[in-house]
Design a protein around this motif. Structure first.
Motif, PDB file in Angstrom:
ATOM      1  N   THR A 112     -14.389 -42.695 -56.212  1.00 20.13           N
ATOM      2  CA  THR A 112     -15.794 -42.928 -55.893  1.00 20.13           C
ATOM      3  C   THR A 112     -16.418 -41.660 -55.324  1.00 20.13           C
ATOM      4  OG1 THR A 112     -15.351 -43.644 -53.619  1.00 20.13           O
ATOM      5  CG2 THR A 112     -15.339 -45.350 -55.351  1.00 20.13           C
ATOM      6  N   TYR A 113     -17.726 -41.597 -55.379  1.00 18.04           N
ATOM      7  CA  TYR A 113     -18.460 -40.473 -54.788  1.00 18.04           C
ATOM      8  C   TYR A 113     -18.096 -40.339 -53.308  1.00 18.04           C
ATOM      9  CZ  TYR A 113     -22.437 -37.761 -53.006  1.00 18.04           C
ATOM     10  OH  TYR A 113     -23.234 -36.826 -52.372  1.00 18.04           O
ATOM     11  N   TRP A 130     -22.926 -36.062 -47.753  1.00 19.56           N
ATOM     12  CA  TRP A 130     -23.201 -37.275 -48.525  1.00 19.56           C
ATOM     13  C   TRP A 130     -24.669 -37.268 -48.944  1.00 19.56           C
ATOM     14  CZ3 TRP A 130     -25.958 -41.538 -49.586  1.00 19.56           C
ATOM     15  CH2 TRP A 130     -25.335 -42.561 -50.307  1.00 19.56           C
ATOM     16  N   ASP A 133     -25.625 -33.422 -54.581  1.00 22.16           N
ATOM     17  CA  ASP A 133     -24.972 -33.432 -55.887  1.00 22.16           C
ATOM     18  C   ASP A 133     -23.853 -32.395 -55.895  1.00 22.16           C
ATOM     19  OD1 ASP A 133     -24.429 -34.245 -58.419  1.00 22.16           O
ATOM     20  OD2 ASP A 133     -26.311 -33.567 -59.311  1.00 22.16           O
ATOM     21  N   GLU A 139     -16.769 -29.811 -58.459  1.00 15.98           N
ATOM     22  CA  GLU A 139     -16.190 -30.525 -59.596  1.00 15.98           C
ATOM     23  C   GLU A 139     -14.828 -29.949 -59.967  1.00 15.98           C
ATOM     24  OE1 GLU A 139     -20.230 -32.036 -61.934  1.00 15.98           O
ATOM     25  OE2 GLU A 139     -19.055 -30.376 -62.738  1.00 15.98           O
ATOM     26  N   THR A 153     -17.351 -42.059 -59.617  1.00 15.30           N
ATOM     27  CA  THR A 153     -18.199 -43.234 -59.766  1.00 15.30           C
ATOM     28  C   THR A 153     -19.067 -43.475 -58.535  1.00 15.30           C
ATOM     29  OG1 THR A 153     -16.642 -44.835 -58.803  1.00 15.30           O
ATOM     30  CG2 THR A 153     -16.340 -44.268 -61.134  1.00 15.30           C
ATOM     31  N   TYR A 155     -22.383 -42.979 -57.575  1.00 16.18           N
ATOM     32  CA  TYR A 155     -23.194 -41.924 -56.952  1.00 16.18           C
ATOM     33  C   TYR A 155     -24.345 -42.540 -56.150  1.00 16.18           C
ATOM     34  CZ  TYR A 155     -21.173 -37.986 -59.589  1.00 16.18           C
ATOM     35  OH  TYR A 155     -20.343 -37.011 -60.094  1.00 16.18           O
ATOM     36  N   LEU A 159     -29.688 -39.772 -56.341  1.00 13.96           N
ATOM     37  CA  LEU A 159     -29.302 -38.679 -57.243  1.00 13.96           C
ATOM     38  C   LEU A 159     -29.461 -39.032 -58.713  1.00 13.96           C
ATOM     39  CD1 LEU A 159     -26.035 -37.279 -55.598  1.00 13.96           C
ATOM     40  CD2 LEU A 159     -28.330 -36.288 -55.539  1.00 13.96           C
ATOM     41  N   LYS A 160     -29.650 -40.316 -59.005  1.00 15.18           N
ATOM     42  CA  LYS A 160     -29.595 -40.767 -60.394  1.00 15.18           C
ATOM     43  C   LYS A 160     -30.917 -41.377 -60.844  1.00 15.18           C
ATOM     44  CE  LYS A 160     -25.359 -39.531 -61.208  1.00 15.18           C
ATOM     45  NZ  LYS A 160     -25.044 -38.513 -62.222  1.00 15.18           N
ATOM     46  N   VAL A 173     -25.935 -47.041 -53.693  1.00 14.82           N
ATOM     47  CA  VAL A 173     -25.197 -46.394 -54.762  1.00 14.82           C
ATOM     48  C   VAL A 173     -25.394 -47.199 -56.048  1.00 14.82           C
ATOM     49  CG1 VAL A 173     -23.467 -45.402 -53.225  1.00 14.82           C
ATOM     50  CG2 VAL A 173     -23.041 -47.627 -54.278  1.00 14.82           C
ATOM     51  N   ASP A 178     -19.596 -40.012 -63.772  1.00 19.24           N
ATOM     52  CA  ASP A 178     -19.497 -38.755 -64.509  1.00 19.24           C
ATOM     53  C   ASP A 178     -18.019 -38.526 -64.809  1.00 19.24           C
ATOM     54  OD1 ASP A 178     -22.201 -38.369 -64.325  1.00 19.24           O
ATOM     55  OD2 ASP A 178     -22.098 -36.857 -62.744  1.00 19.24           O
TER      56      ASP A 178
END
Length: 207
Positions: A112-113, A130, A133, A139, A153, A155, A159-160, A173, A178
């Motif tokens: 998870t994020y 937190w 991005d 990454e 997962t 996020y 951010l989305k 969330v 990604d």
């Protein structure tokens, strides 16, 4: 509809993404995809950024979050294993170490994020909090902890895009992921479960 733009000082005409058309088509056909060229006028020569590439944009109706992830990992695993089976000469010409590719089989790990942020903090990254991005170094650090692609997962909603479905137990969330490839290649798939409640969709759009 075409859009005129400058592409490295040349005149170019680009069309919009096929995603919106696929979302409509999925309602009639269930599972659909578009496959076409993508162009980015970025002055980057890293292996993480391609100026021109072909992108597949799938849409699936009546598919929830976990099934979406399963489709993605099976798709990527199939492609890699198919290349290993049918492109031995080409891989050898490229000098590719196939031992790492042989490990690309479903299922893929998930983090998870929230856990990813904790992991990065433990690794000494003090440039992320937190709600931020992930950048390329983040990454890469996460991917290096696994021997196959990893899903990040859930996020933060902020951010989305507005159309992603909130998680059932918390609305800060969303049900998205990604898929981060090994060896520093970064994100290779981004996807989510869509909001299916019209009132919530309109509320998120206004926000």
């Amino acid at each position: 509809e075409l859009f005129a733009t400058k592409y490295f000082d040349e005149d170019a005409f680009l069309s919009q993404s096929g995603q919106l058309y696929m979302e409509a088509a999925a309602m009639a056909l269930g599972k659909v995809f578009s496959f076409g060229p993508t162009f980015r006028a970025e002055k980057s020569k890293t292996k993480r950024h391609l100026i021109e590439f072909w992108m597949i944009e799938p849409e699936m109706a009546f598919v929830e979050f976990e099934e979406n992830l399963e489709v993605q990992e099976n798709y990527v695993a199939y492609i890699v294993q198919s290349v290993l089976e049918h492109c031995k000469i080409e891989l050898n010409t490229l000098g590719r170490d196939t031992s790492k590719l042989e490990q690309i089989k479903a299922p893929f790990p998930r983090i998870t994020y929230d856990k990813a942020i904790e992991f990065l903090k433990e690794k000494g990254f003090d440039d992320i909090e937190w709600g931020d991005d992930f950048g390329a170094p983040h990454e890469t650090a996460i991917a290096e902890s696994y021997d196959k692609p990893v899903f990040i997962t859930h996020y933060p909603t902020s951010l989305k895009p507005f159309y992603m479905q909130p998680a059932k137990d918390r609305d800060d969330v969303v049900l998205c992921a990604d898929l981060i490839a090994p060896e520093g290649y970064g994100e290779i798939i981004g996807g989510s479960e869509r909001v299916h409640d019209m009132d919530l969709l309109e509320e998120r759009l206004k926000e």
